[in-house]
Every structure is written in C-alpha cells, then in structure tokens.
Design an enzyme around this catalytic site. Structure first.
Site, PDB file in Angstrom:
ATOM      1  N   ASP A  77       0.876  -1.162   0.000  1.00  0.00           N
ATOM      2  CA  ASP A  77       0.000   0.000   0.000  1.00  0.00           C
ATOM      3  C   ASP A  77       0.919   1.219   0.000  1.00  0.00           C
ATOM      4  O   ASP A  77       2.079   1.142   0.413  1.00  0.00           O
ATOM      5  CB  ASP A  77      -0.962  -0.005   1.198  1.00  0.00           C
ATOM      6  CG  ASP A  77      -2.144   0.928   0.940  1.00  0.00           C
ATOM      7  OD1 ASP A  77      -2.084   1.715  -0.035  1.00  0.00           O
ATOM      8  OD2 ASP A  77      -3.139   0.881   1.691  1.00  0.00           O
TER       9      ASP A  77
HETATM   10  C1  BGC Z   1      -4.948   3.305  -0.020  1.00  0.00           C
HETATM   11  C2  BGC Z   1      -5.058   2.300  -1.139  1.00  0.00           C
HETATM   12  C3  BGC Z   1      -4.873   3.012  -2.450  1.00  0.00           C
HETATM   13  C4  BGC Z   1      -3.513   3.679  -2.444  1.00  0.00           C
HETATM   14  C5  BGC Z   1      -3.178   4.413  -3.721  1.00  0.00           C
HETATM   15  C6  BGC Z   1      -3.684   4.123  -0.106  1.00  0.00           C
HETATM   16  O1  BGC Z   1      -3.699   5.180   0.778  1.00  0.00           O
HETATM   17  O2  BGC Z   1      -5.008   2.647   1.218  1.00  0.00           O
HETATM   18  O3  BGC Z   1      -6.298   1.658  -1.092  1.00  0.00           O
HETATM   19  O4  BGC Z   1      -5.018   2.136  -3.515  1.00  0.00           O
HETATM   20  O5  BGC Z   1      -3.480   4.624  -1.384  1.00  0.00           O
HETATM   21  O6  BGC Z   1      -3.932   5.547  -3.836  1.00  0.00           O
END
Ligand code: BGC
Length: 755
Positions: free
Chosen positions: A284
C-alpha cells in the site's frame, strides 16, 4: 634457462593478457553483452510462449541492477520500466469503484484546485454492489471499469477492496463487500474475472485485516489464527484460487506485531505457500519499513517510487502519520544483496512475479495506449443497474412504496443529501464522474409534470459549512422542511454522510447520523407521517429515535453517478427493490461485537471477539440487530419450498447438491436472493449458529417459480482447527438452512457427514 626464461617471459605475458581479459575485457564484454538489446526473436518476446517461459527467459537476461530497479516504483502510480529489454512500466490507477486521477495522492487529486482532472464513470460503492448479491453484475462492473482503465491508457486498477466490516465505524466499510467472508469472496472473484478478462491487472486489497483507519500505519491487529483463516483471509483466498488474481496489495497495519508489507507469515507462508499465489504483491502507498525483511517476506513492488516518493516523504504529514517508503530502491536492494541479506534467488522470485503478470495481462505485447472513450452508454447502464439492484428496502409499512403517481400529486424532497449526488465515500476510491444524478434530479425527472416536487435541505451537512451552520439558520432550514412536508402528499427524506465524514484516513466519529439529521427526520415525520427515509451512507447508522414511526425506509448507500435515477426507479416502482444487507445493522454501536475493543489500546486492536463478527455474533449470542444480515424487502412476496439435499449422508469427499423452489407469490416481477446457511451443532470447538455457504439471485415474474440449486463441498462444513493448523470438518449431523436473511430461515434439512 633461456626457454625457461622464455617460458617464464611468455608465461608472464600470457598472465598479463589473461589478467587484462579477466579484469577488464571479460567483464566489459559481459556488460556489453548484457546491456545489448536482446534480439527480436528472443523467446521472451514471443507471445506464443507461456508467461512462465517468457518470464524465465527475460529474467536470465537481466542484470542484477535491472532486477533491483524493478522492486520500487518509478512514480506515484507507475512501476519501473526497463527500456533496454522492452519491459513496460505498469501504469496504475485507483480503484475500486472506477478510475480516478493517478497524478498524486488523493489529497492532491481530490483538491478543488487539482491541476488535471481525470473524469470517469463512478460506479456504486463496494457495499452497494455487495447488496446486489449479483455476481454477474459485479463481473460486468469489473469489465466496464477495466475498459475505462484501458481507455485512459492505464494497466492496473487498485481494487477490489475485500476487507471485512468488523465494526460499523471503519471509515472504509463502504469500499468493501460487507461482513461475510463467503459473500466477499464470491464478489471479489467476479470483479477479478471482469477486470482480468480485459487484460487489466486488479489489486486485491488490503492484505490483511485492515479494518480500521485509526492510526492505520501503526495499529497492530492482534488476531488468532482461526479468526484470520475463517474471517479475514477467505476473500483473499478465493481471489487467488478461484479468481486467479494477478496482484494483491499488502495492508498498512500490522498483524500480530509485524507490518503487513514485511510479514513473512502472511505473504510467504499464507499467500504464497498456502494459497498458491503466483502474482506479485504491491505495498500500500507508503507502508514499507525495511529492505531485506520486506523483500524476503514476499513483498515484490514498493509504491510509490522515484521522485514522487522522495518529495512526498519529505512532507511533515507523511511522516507524522507513520508512512514508510523508499526502502526497496535499487541502491538499497543491491546493497542488501551484496551483504547477503537478500539472496539472488529471492530477488529473482520477486522480479519474476512482476514479469509473469506483465506477460499474463498482455501489456508487454499490447500496451494500453489510451485515447478511447470513457463513460459510454454501456458503462452507464452497468453503473445504473448496480445502483438500482443495490438499494435495500428495509421497511414498508402499509405499502407506502412504491409511490403511485395516480394518487400522489406532490412530493417534498428533503435532506442534506437530496439535492447533491453523494456518489461515494472519501479518499483514494472517490471517482470524479462526468455527471451525477442527485436524488432530487432523479425524482423530478421521473415524477413528470403531474407531480409537484418541492425541495428543502432541512439541515446543513455537518462540517460542510461550519460558519453558516448556526442556531438561527438551523431553525430556518428546519421550518422550511416541515412546511414543505406539511403541504406535500409524501415526504422523502434523504439523510446520511458524505466524503468528508466517511472516508479513508479516519474512522466515522459515531454511528449516529450527522448533526441535526435525527431531529430533521422526527420533525418532518411529525409534519407528514407519510415519510420515506432514505439512507445515503456506507455504514449502518443509529435509528432508534425514529425507526418505530418511520413507515418506509430505503438504504441507497453511495450509489455512484446514477444514484438519483436508481432511487427514483425504486421509489416509483419502475424497479422492484431486490438488494439485501451485506452487513448486519446493530441497533447501537454498543451492540456490535467489537465494541469495547475498538480502536484498541496502546496501538493494539485486540480481535478478541474472534470469529463472532456480524451475524455470526448477533445470531449466536442472541443479540437483536436493527436489521439482520441478508435482509431486504420487495414489492412482491416469495415463497420457499421443496428443499432437497442429495445425498443426505456423505463422506464429505463427494459434492452435496441442494435444491429448493422459490416462487413469486405477489403481483409484480422481482428478484429474490435466496441464502444458504450451514449449521454445525456438534463440532469439537465452538462454532457460530450458522454460516453463509451459498446464495442465488433469481428473477421471477408474478406466479413464476424456479428451482434453485447449490453445490456444497467439504469446505462448506469445515472450520479452521488451530490444534492441527488446518481446515477440518467433524463427522455428525449438520443442518442445511435456506433463508431470506440470516434471521429468516424458511427451510431446513439435515445432512449427515460420515467419517
Ligand atoms: C490506499 C489504497 C490506495 C492507495 C493508492 C492508499 O492510501 O489505502 O487503497 O489504492 O493509497 O492511492
């Protein structure tokens, strides 16, 4: 002597030449050979060979440096390309409810002054899609989203979210598929099939146990192995084993003391070994904290990367919130390999997982160049069908709904969510649609000229206009609403939250509706008892103040861009409601199983309620929810009969066929979701009252009946037994239950599992 000297001279000369070759020419020749572009007929360039063969061939042509480069991104949403070998960057985008801007963090891209706006279809939130219980539709949604991904020149959509709704305050409950692992798994598989079928890479997220936003980078979910296997992992398992998912995203949080991105037990032991995952894991955004432990755990691609990551990392908020990044940069990975902390075999495994997906998805051979249309009529149709099928009719006393325009001449549409389309919750999943239909727009359009539609906000949405939200203006807004309701034949009150109150990055403050909304409902219902309350949230809300006197209640969730059309078609009966709750609605937060343990103490969230999540808790512990899991009414009625279980005695190795008849006994066409639960009353260890193991959505005309069939395998009877660290099913008598909700079991039949 001379020959000897000669020999020794020539030997010296020879040695010198040899030294020159070994120290300079060979390595140079090696580098040149490696750095040359491989021929066009190199096996990895051959689309006819398997992804596996191509990845193996490509890997052996890569330098150590090139391999190391691939472990971190090159930008905010791009993996690192290796032009010499023709390895493309994987261009990603969020997800999961449609395509959104990939040009920076959601804080930047959601800002009103965002430099570049990317617009695409906004599909209903995950919880709304789950309420459809319609796997075909979810597959079509995945396909429609993937087509938009390609149309915009991207390769990967960061979804589906399959984390379980453990408690009703998680800020991201709206993104996922509810509280049940089986339902979430079926829908995840459907979404993945839709996406991968288009050659787009999905990302099944967030692995694992990402169930609260509170201190999401530091919180440590303490979970026993049975609970992990029975509740928090099955949707991922299904995504991998049945969906064939090409990618999984690791979660921000820790599980049992270790950050998910460096958890070898989660990534290596469970995801790779137990589930057989062959794709790659992406971190993530900003969730890595080490080099060797991360790569060794089975985390293959760190995101974000490159300059975008460097800049972001220097922001005070990035640091304060506990993000970690920049650990798998090429220099750090190379240093770790040279120090023997990461073996080349491990690095090869990390890289070949990424390569395999680049080949499997087809992006090596057919790059997505973009430039085609998004938000096509076909995509809009899917968005509308999802929004419509997802609406759940929770109450309909006296048949107030559907509204009959031959009898109703005026409607007061009231509420802070009436005139604006609240399409989704906040954060990385919020899509900017080209258009969106607010409830008021949809109702006006459908009501036509014979029905007068008046609007009153009734109350400001909490937090949207703090300066103007003062006592005087509150009283004025409330009066406008009650006046409008008094004059109308029916009042439709659209309440709920918005992306500023229900979002990624923080949890919902309280299960209660935002400030003033309970008062609004009570006041409007006093002014006009013919009131329909419509909920526009992702999470359950407290209803105790008004539910008894509310004749009709609908939950429309966050329904995406078509939300207003969908609502109008249900209100006026053009469509028959068929949604069912994918999560139990507790009466009060205090009734929910994780109450008292959320958000945790000292950054530890103790999942001590274990497997008793959602209906597994309410139904086993006899706690009455406001509305049970699987519940949803219709404008017609359905009768269940003829349950057959064949064979009724099984060794567990053969499949068990279950069939029953569902009949539409009312006067309207409609769809019914039939639910199959398994009850185990004899197991060695405590098991929930019952568990969902099958469901079918059936469309029926008035008077029509249909046979519904389910197939159960051993997994349907099994639980995770910690003593053996394996799934097990205890011989004895099970009960097969067929219900219209977890608390409305209409048919039961025994099944003997023999030793
Ligand atoms: C989120 C993810 C997301 C990623 C990219 C993170 O903060 O938890 O779900 O895909 O950011 O934007």
């Amino acid at each position: 002597m001379t020959p000897c000297l000669a020999t020794s001279r020539s030997h010296l000369f020879g040695s010198l030449i040899a030294l020159l070759f070994t120290t300079i020419f060979f390595p140079l020749a090696g580098i040149f050979a490696q750095k040359a572009t491989p021929p066009t007929n190199a096996p990895y360039r051959n689309p006819k060979l398997s992804a596996e063969k191509r990845a193996t061939d490509l890997l052996r042509r890569m330098t150590l440096e090139e391999k190391a480069i691939m472990l971190s991104g090159s930008g905010w949403m791009e993996s690192a390309p290796i032009p010499r070998l023709g390895i493309p960057a994987i261009n990603m985008t969020d997800g999961p409810m449609g395509v959104r801007s990939w040009l920076g963090s959601s804080a930047i891209t959601s800002a009103a002054n965002a430099v570049v706006k990317i617009e695409a279809s906004s599909f209903p939130s995950g919880i709304a899609m789950a309420a459809t219980w319609d796997t075909d539709l979810v597959q079509r949604e995945g396909q429609a989203i993937a087509q938009e991904v390609k149309a915009l020149g991207r390769d990967m959509i960061l979804g589906p979210t399959v984390n379980i709704n453990r408690q009703p305050l998680w800020g991201r409950n709206f993104e996922g598929y509810g509280e049940d692992p089986f339902l979430s798994g079926r829908l995840a598989v459907a979404y993945i099939h839709g996406v991968q079928g288009e050659g787009v890479i999905p990302s099944v997220k967030h692995f694992a146990a990402n169930n609260e936003e509170y201190e999401r980078h530091r919180i440590d979910a303490i979970i026993d192995e049975r609970t992990l296997h029975e509740i928090y992992l099955p949707a991922f398992k299904a995504a991998v084993q049945e969906g064939g998912a090409w990618n999984v995203m690791s979660a921000y949080n820790k599980v049992n003391g270790v950050h998910c991105a460096e958890s070898r037990p989660l990534l290596h032991d469970i995801l790779q070994n137990e589930f057989g995952f062959k794709g790659f894991v992406v971190s993530d955004w900003g969730s890595t904290y080490s080099t060797a432990p991360t790569a060794n755990a089975g985390m293959d691609l760190e995101m974000p990367g490159g300059e975008a990551m460097q800049k972001w990392l220097t922001l005070p908020l990035t640091q304060q919130s506990g993000n970690g990044a920049g650990w798998l940069t090429a220099d750090k990975v190379l240093a770790a390999v040279k120090a023997g902390q990461i073996t080349e075999a491990t690095l090869d495994d990390n890289v070949s997982r990424i390569l395999r997906v680049i080949f499997l998805s087809g992006i090596f051979d057919r790059p997505h160049t973009g430039g085609s249309e998004v938000d096509t009529p076909a995509q809009q149709t899917v968005a509308r069908q999802g929004a419509t099928e997802g609406i759940v009719l929770l109450k309909n006393d006296g048949g107030l709904l559907p509204l009959d325009t031959s009898k109703i001449h005026s409607i007061a549409v009231i509420g802070p969510n009436a005139a604006v389309a609240r399409t989704g919750g906040g954060g990385s999943s919020l899509v900017s649609p080209k258009y969106s239909i607010a409830p008021l727009d949809g109702i006006r359009e459908r009501a036509g000229s014979s029905v007068q539609v008046n609007y009153a906000a009734g109350v400001e949405m909490e937090g949207e206009n703090p300066a103007g939200d003062i006592a005087d203006s509150r009283a004025k807004l409330l009066k406008e609403a009650t006046d409008a309701a008094t004059k109308a034949d029916v009042a439709v009150i659209v309440v709920g939250r918005y992306s500023g109150l229900e979002a990624e990055g923080f949890d919902v403050k309280t299960m209660d509706l935002p400030a003033g909304q309970d008062d609004l409902i009570e006041a409007v219902e006093k002014a006009n008892p013919r009131a329909v309350v419509v909920l526009n949230t992702g999470n359950p809300v407290t209803m105790t103040r008004w539910i008894a006197q509310t004749p009709a209640l609908l939950d429309m969730w966050y329904g995406g861009q078509e939300t207003g059309h969908a609502l109008a078609s249900i209100l006026f009966g053009d469509e028959n409601p068929s949604g069912k709750l994918p999560a139990s609605f507790p009466k009060r937060f205090e009734d929910s199983p994780a109450y008292g343990r959320y958000p945790g103490n000292d950054l530890k969230a103790d999942y001590a309620e274990g497997i008793y999540v959602g209906y597994r808790y309410f139904d086993s512990k006899s706690v009455e929810p406001q509305f049970p899991f699987g519940f949803g009414l219709s404008y017609t009625t359905f009768a269940y009969s003829g349950l057959k279980v064949t064979p009724s005695k099984t060794s567990g190795d053969q499949l068990v066929e279950v069939s029953m008849i569902v009949r539409n006994t009312g006067s309207r066409s409609g769809a019914e979701v039939v639910e199959l639960y398994v009850h185990d009353g004899h197991s060695k260890i405590d098991r929930p009252a019952h568990e969902l193991k099958g469901f079918k959505r059936v469309d029926l005309k008035p008077g029509e009946s249909q046979m519904v069939q389910f197939t159960l395998d051993r997994a349907a009877f099994s639980y995770w037994y910690p003593a053996t660290h394996a799934w097990t099913a205890d011989p004895g008598k099970f009960e097969i239950q067929i219900g219209a909700s977890s608390r409305d079991i209409r048919l039961r039949a025994p099944l003997m599992l023999a030793r």
